[in-house]
Design an enzyme around this catalytic site. Sequence first.
Site, short mmCIF file in Angstrom:
data_model
loop_
_atom_site.label_atom_id
_atom_site.label_comp_id
_atom_site.label_asym_id
_atom_site.label_seq_id
_atom_site.Cartn_x
_atom_site.Cartn_y
_atom_site.Cartn_z
N ASP A 75 12.08 -3.27 0.53
CA ASP A 75 11.70 -1.94 0.04
C ASP A 75 10.21 -1.92 -0.29
O ASP A 75 9.77 -2.56 -1.24
CB ASP A 75 12.52 -1.61 -1.22
CG ASP A 75 12.23 -0.22 -1.74
OD1 ASP A 75 12.96 0.71 -1.33
OD2 ASP A 75 11.28 -0.04 -2.53
N TYR A 95 2.45 1.31 -2.82
CA TYR A 95 2.37 -0.09 -3.26
C TYR A 95 1.19 -0.81 -2.59
O TYR A 95 0.81 -1.90 -3.03
CB TYR A 95 3.65 -0.88 -2.94
CG TYR A 95 4.94 -0.34 -3.51
CD1 TYR A 95 4.95 0.65 -4.49
CD2 TYR A 95 6.16 -0.84 -3.08
CE1 TYR A 95 6.15 1.13 -5.00
CE2 TYR A 95 7.36 -0.36 -3.59
CZ TYR A 95 7.35 0.63 -4.54
OH TYR A 95 8.54 1.09 -5.04
N LYS A 110 7.99 4.71 1.54
CA LYS A 110 8.02 5.97 0.80
C LYS A 110 6.70 6.71 0.98
O LYS A 110 5.64 6.09 0.99
CB LYS A 110 8.25 5.72 -0.70
CG LYS A 110 9.37 4.74 -0.98
CD LYS A 110 9.66 4.54 -2.45
CE LYS A 110 10.59 3.34 -2.64
NZ LYS A 110 9.91 2.04 -2.60
N HIS A 140 8.54 9.81 -2.41
CA HIS A 140 8.46 8.88 -3.54
C HIS A 140 8.63 9.58 -4.90
O HIS A 140 9.30 9.07 -5.78
CB HIS A 140 7.11 8.14 -3.48
CG HIS A 140 7.11 6.82 -4.18
ND1 HIS A 140 6.27 5.79 -3.82
CD2 HIS A 140 7.84 6.36 -5.23
CE1 HIS A 140 6.49 4.75 -4.62
NE2 HIS A 140 7.43 5.07 -5.48
#
Length: 284
Positions: A49, A54, A79, A112
């Site tokens: 994931d 990120y 996301k 997200h």
Amino acid sequence: MMKSVTDAYTLSNGVKIPCIGFGTWQVENGQQAVSSVLSAIELGYRHIDTAQGYGNEESVGEAVKKSGVKREELFITSKLWNAEHGYERTLAAFEKTMRKLDMEYLDLFLIHWPNPIAFRDRWQETNAETWKAFEELYKAGRIRSIGLSNFRRHHIEALLKTAAVTPMVNQIRLCPGDTQDEVVDYSRSLNMLLEAYSPLGVGKIFGIPEMKELAAKYGKTIAQIAIRWSLQRGYLPLPKSTHTDRIKENMQVFDFELADADVELIADLKGAAGYSGDPDTVEF
Ligand code: A2P
């Protein structure tokens, strides 16, 4: 009940999703992310994931290549980041993700956050446009399943006014004492799978006395109790670690079972590991 990390939940569209995913929030792009994700895959995880937000999609892609495991044996989620909401931006941001991962398709793509600060005065319209792009990518076979993250009931209700495809997943914070019952019940009524981010409360569960007692009772670690609990609640936990021994520990949760009373006790540790923040007031 699941018997291994590769046993799968089935999404509403029939797509199989391995029951524990490796979480990569706060895993630094570069050597740390490559080696953590590679360790996870070598240990047997088949579900990773990541997210645009990120900043480590390149490293996830690199680790997947290094692992030598076939793409179709892996389940990869990313996301859409907050700045990229809207029809055109979503399509462009998706292509960027695919270039960074260097993959032909994505298994799951999520919005997200429901209400980014940049679109706060028109989040309903913006999510409707974003979702239209998600649906097109899904129908074109670029993404095998599509979903949401951090959406509460009113966000989902707004999205469904114009959605042609019902989201298959809602990924939210779910950990001991933070069970978000309203959105969980509503998501389930729509056949959405609940993915549990921060299943260890980002480390906050390790100081909870009741969790220590349960770990002693079952002869397991606190992390294992929490991940097992997540599975017994029917969530899909996404534990994160950058330590190989912990990455391994976090998947060794299939040789014991929590009694129903203990599953309830853990759910009832209200706020012991904090609560999820309000997605309508985030500053990003
Ligand atoms: P680290 O990455 O240094 O191992 P969550 O999955 O809820 O976001 O929690 C992640 C946090 O918990 C990270 O700080 C991670 O640290 C730590 N962590 C992950 N697995 C374990 C474990 N098995 N034992 C102790 N701490 C863990």
